[in-house]
Design an enzyme around this catalytic site. Structure first.
Site, mmCIF file in Angstrom:
data_model
loop_
_atom_site.group_PDB
_atom_site.id
_atom_site.type_symbol
_atom_site.label_atom_id
_atom_site.label_comp_id
_atom_site.label_asym_id
_atom_site.label_seq_id
_atom_site.Cartn_x
_atom_site.Cartn_y
_atom_site.Cartn_z
ATOM 1 N N GLY A 82 -11.116 -4.004 -1.597
ATOM 2 C CA GLY A 82 -10.560 -3.754 -0.272
ATOM 3 C C GLY A 82 -11.002 -2.419 0.286
ATOM 4 O O GLY A 82 -11.907 -1.763 -0.237
ATOM 5 N N ASP A 83 -10.338 -1.979 1.332
ATOM 6 C CA ASP A 83 -10.707 -0.740 2.006
ATOM 7 C C ASP A 83 -10.226 0.508 1.273
ATOM 8 O O ASP A 83 -10.803 1.580 1.441
ATOM 9 C CB ASP A 83 -10.148 -0.737 3.427
ATOM 10 N N ARG B 287 -12.663 -8.920 -5.486
ATOM 11 C CA ARG B 287 -12.652 -8.410 -4.106
ATOM 12 C C ARG B 287 -12.318 -6.927 -4.114
ATOM 13 O O ARG B 287 -11.423 -6.469 -4.798
ATOM 14 C CB ARG B 287 -11.600 -9.146 -3.279
ATOM 15 N N THR C 171 0.841 -1.196 0.000
ATOM 16 C CA THR C 171 0.000 0.000 0.000
ATOM 17 C C THR C 171 0.873 1.242 0.000
ATOM 18 O O THR C 171 1.891 1.295 0.676
ATOM 19 C CB THR C 171 -0.914 0.011 1.239
#
Length: 139
Positions: free
Chosen positions: A34-35, A32, A4
């Protein structure tokens, strides 16, 4: 990229901004999310309070809305940025496991690096001050 990268910024007009880009987690289901792209979960900025960019366990960060929680603690409980970050990372800790790591910047230019891991690559610069760069927790 497999890690990240987060950034928070304050411009000369007092505008706050936050951005988060992630390489995701290996072995996740196709599609998927993610945040990182969820405003309020892994990234949030509000000129009234602060800008936040998160990294760590995405599902944990999403369930706790960590980034928005920092903003809310500053705005509604009048916590300083450091205390708001610490509390937001502790909220739901007993119910939701995983690392919550973040960088946060407030409208006064104060920056907080919060991480539960042994290391987090990080740096900051304010005006003409010396650039801060660190990797390990104790730096």
């Amino acid at each position: 990229m497999k890690d990240t990268v987060g950034a928070v910024a304050l411009d000369k007009h007092g505008n706050l901004a936050a951005a988060t880009s992630t390489g995701g987690l290996a072995g996740q289901h196709v599609g998927r999310v993610g945040d990182s792209p969820l405003v309020g979960a892994g990234v949030y900025a509000n000129n009234e309070t602060c800008a936040i960019s998160c990294t760590g366990d995405g599902e944990c960060i999403m369930r706790a809305n960590v980034a928005f929680n920092v903003h809310a603690l500053v705005k509604y409980k009048s916590l300083n940025l450091h205390d708001a970050v610490v509390q937001a990372c502790q909220d739901y800790k007993d119910k939701i496991t995983g690392d919550r790591n973040l960088i946060a910047l407030n409208k006064e230019g104060n920056i907080v690096f919060q991480f539960e891991t042994n290391l987090m690559f990080r740096g900051s610069r304010k005006n003409d001050e010396v650039t801060y760069v660190a990797i390990w927790k104790e730096e």
